[in-house]
Design a protein around this motif. Structure first.
Motif, PDB file in Angstrom:
ATOM      1  N   MET A 207       1.017   4.489  -2.423  1.00 53.98           N
ATOM      2  CA  MET A 207       0.760   5.859  -2.217  1.00 53.98           C
ATOM      3  C   MET A 207       2.233   6.542  -2.851  1.00 53.98           C
ATOM      4  O   MET A 207       1.875   7.794  -3.260  1.00 53.98           O
ATOM      5  CB  MET A 207       0.963   5.907  -0.658  1.00 53.98           C
ATOM      6  CG  MET A 207      -0.285   5.430  -0.076  1.00 53.98           C
ATOM      7  SD  MET A 207      -0.307   5.489   1.667  1.00 53.98           S
ATOM      8  CE  MET A 207      -0.659   7.069   2.001  1.00 53.98           C
ATOM      9  N   ASP A 208       3.405   6.013  -2.698  1.00 51.15           N
ATOM     10  CA  ASP A 208       4.512   6.650  -3.414  1.00 51.15           C
ATOM     11  C   ASP A 208       4.403   6.701  -4.765  1.00 51.15           C
ATOM     12  O   ASP A 208       4.861   7.878  -5.386  1.00 51.15           O
ATOM     13  CB  ASP A 208       5.655   5.851  -3.291  1.00 51.15           C
ATOM     14  CG  ASP A 208       6.066   5.733  -1.473  1.00 51.15           C
ATOM     15  OD1 ASP A 208       5.416   6.584  -0.851  1.00 51.15           O
ATOM     16  OD2 ASP A 208       6.967   4.897  -1.154  1.00 51.15           O
TER      17      ASP A 208
ATOM     18  N   THR B  18       0.833  -1.154   0.012  1.00 51.13           N
ATOM     19  CA  THR B  18       0.091  -0.107  -0.166  1.00 51.13           C
ATOM     20  C   THR B  18       0.637   1.145  -0.150  1.00 51.13           C
ATOM     21  O   THR B  18       0.742   2.333  -0.662  1.00 51.13           O
ATOM     22  CB  THR B  18      -0.855   0.006   1.329  1.00 51.13           C
ATOM     23  OG1 THR B  18      -1.660  -1.476   1.343  1.00 51.13           O
ATOM     24  CG2 THR B  18      -1.905   1.055   1.290  1.00 51.13           C
ATOM     25  N   GLN B  19       2.165   1.189   0.902  1.00 52.18           N
ATOM     26  CA  GLN B  19       2.795   2.296   0.898  1.00 52.18           C
ATOM     27  C   GLN B  19       3.620   2.568  -0.734  1.00 52.18           C
ATOM     28  O   GLN B  19       3.594   3.847  -1.101  1.00 52.18           O
ATOM     29  CB  GLN B  19       3.987   2.186   1.636  1.00 52.18           C
ATOM     30  CG  GLN B  19       5.087   3.175   1.969  1.00 52.18           C
ATOM     31  CD  GLN B  19       4.137   4.418   2.284  1.00 52.18           C
ATOM     32  OE1 GLN B  19       3.267   4.783   3.259  1.00 52.18           O
ATOM     33  NE2 GLN B  19       4.400   5.472   1.456  1.00 52.18           N
TER      34      GLN B  19
ATOM     35  N   GLY C 189       1.581   7.792  -6.134  1.00 57.78           N
ATOM     36  CA  GLY C 189       0.515   8.785  -6.226  1.00 57.78           C
ATOM     37  C   GLY C 189      -0.861   8.128  -6.089  1.00 57.78           C
ATOM     38  O   GLY C 189      -2.164   8.736  -6.458  1.00 57.78           O
TER      39      GLY C 189
ATOM     40  N   LYS D 151      -3.152   6.984  -3.748  1.00 58.03           N
ATOM     41  CA  LYS D 151      -3.657   7.060  -2.058  1.00 58.03           C
ATOM     42  C   LYS D 151      -4.943   6.155  -1.916  1.00 58.03           C
ATOM     43  O   LYS D 151      -4.771   5.621  -0.684  1.00 58.03           O
ATOM     44  CB  LYS D 151      -3.941   8.371  -1.766  1.00 58.03           C
ATOM     45  CG  LYS D 151      -2.634   9.344  -2.085  1.00 58.03           C
ATOM     46  CD  LYS D 151      -3.100  10.918  -1.453  1.00 58.03           C
ATOM     47  CE  LYS D 151      -1.683  11.794  -1.703  1.00 58.03           C
ATOM     48  NZ  LYS D 151      -0.793  11.575  -2.280  1.00 58.03           N
ATOM     49  N   ASN D 152      -5.554   5.754  -2.716  1.00 59.80           N
ATOM     50  CA  ASN D 152      -6.876   5.051  -2.207  1.00 59.80           C
ATOM     51  C   ASN D 152      -6.894   3.517  -2.810  1.00 59.80           C
ATOM     52  O   ASN D 152      -7.992   2.876  -2.539  1.00 59.80           O
ATOM     53  CB  ASN D 152      -8.234   5.894  -2.722  1.00 59.80           C
ATOM     54  CG  ASN D 152      -8.374   7.094  -2.130  1.00 59.80           C
ATOM     55  OD1 ASN D 152      -7.940   7.280  -1.166  1.00 59.80           O
ATOM     56  ND2 ASN D 152      -8.641   8.192  -3.067  1.00 59.80           N
TER      57      ASN D 152
END
Length: 182
Positions: A128-129, A124-125, A131, A133-134
């Motif tokens: 997020m990296d 998940t990280q 872009g 986020k969801n």
């Protein structure tokens, strides 16, 4: 004197049967809507990951400036090493692609032992990296796997949970794009 008469037993039974039929139709339609929503959500997430992964491979190709087929062996090795360092995610080595908690096996992803094919497990990280986020990549929702074929500049996205359509489970984005719900 007028006699008050209530609802008859036949009318009551007919009313209950009609309500049960309506409830059955509504539940079926609701289940189909939920299943369709899950399919579209998974497909959308995989398409987003595919776009981000293609962006990474294009950036690596741009920095190296040579097409893979025209490159010398030294340039190919340099390109692979440079590209591998730019990919986000945990590289999966020695065919150890999935843990025992997932449904997919290495056979399901058509693993290819030729050179320049790499698998990355995204957390998940990592997403997020990138872009996203969801988007979740975990045991509950399934991990996303990116298969990079550097030689052919192709990418395939997998989800370890996949989408189960009445016993036929699709794990790759290519297979999920072909799922048609009834």
């Amino acid at each position: 004197m007028k006699k008050n008469r209530g609802i008859t037993m036949v009318a009551l039974v007919i009313t209950i049967v009609v309500l049960l039929i309506i409830a059955g139709i509504s539940i079926g339609a609701g289940n189909n809507a939920i299943k369709n929503s899950k399919l579209e959500n998974l497909k959308t997430n995989m398409l987003l990951i595919e776009v981000k992964a293609k962006e990474q491979i294009e950036n690596a190709k741009f920095r190296l400036g040579t097409s893979f087929d025209k490159a010398t062996e030294e340039e190919k090795i340099n390109r692979v090493n440079t590209a591998k360092t730019e990919f986000i995610g945990e590289e999966i080595v020695d065919g150890n692609i999935f843990n025992n908690n997932t449904k997919i096996t290495t056979e399901k992803i058509k693993e290819d032992n030729t050179n320049n094919i790499y698998y990355y497990k995204l957390s998940t990280q990592n997403l997020m990296d990138m872009g996203l986020k969801n988007v979740k990549s975990d045991e509950k929702d399934g991990y996303y796997i990116v298969k990079y074929d550097l030689k052919n500049s192709t990418i395939e996205i997998y989800n370890t949970e996949g989408f189960d359509d009445e016993g036929n489970v699709a794990y790759s984005l290519t297979d999920i794009k072909q799922v048609r719900l009834k």
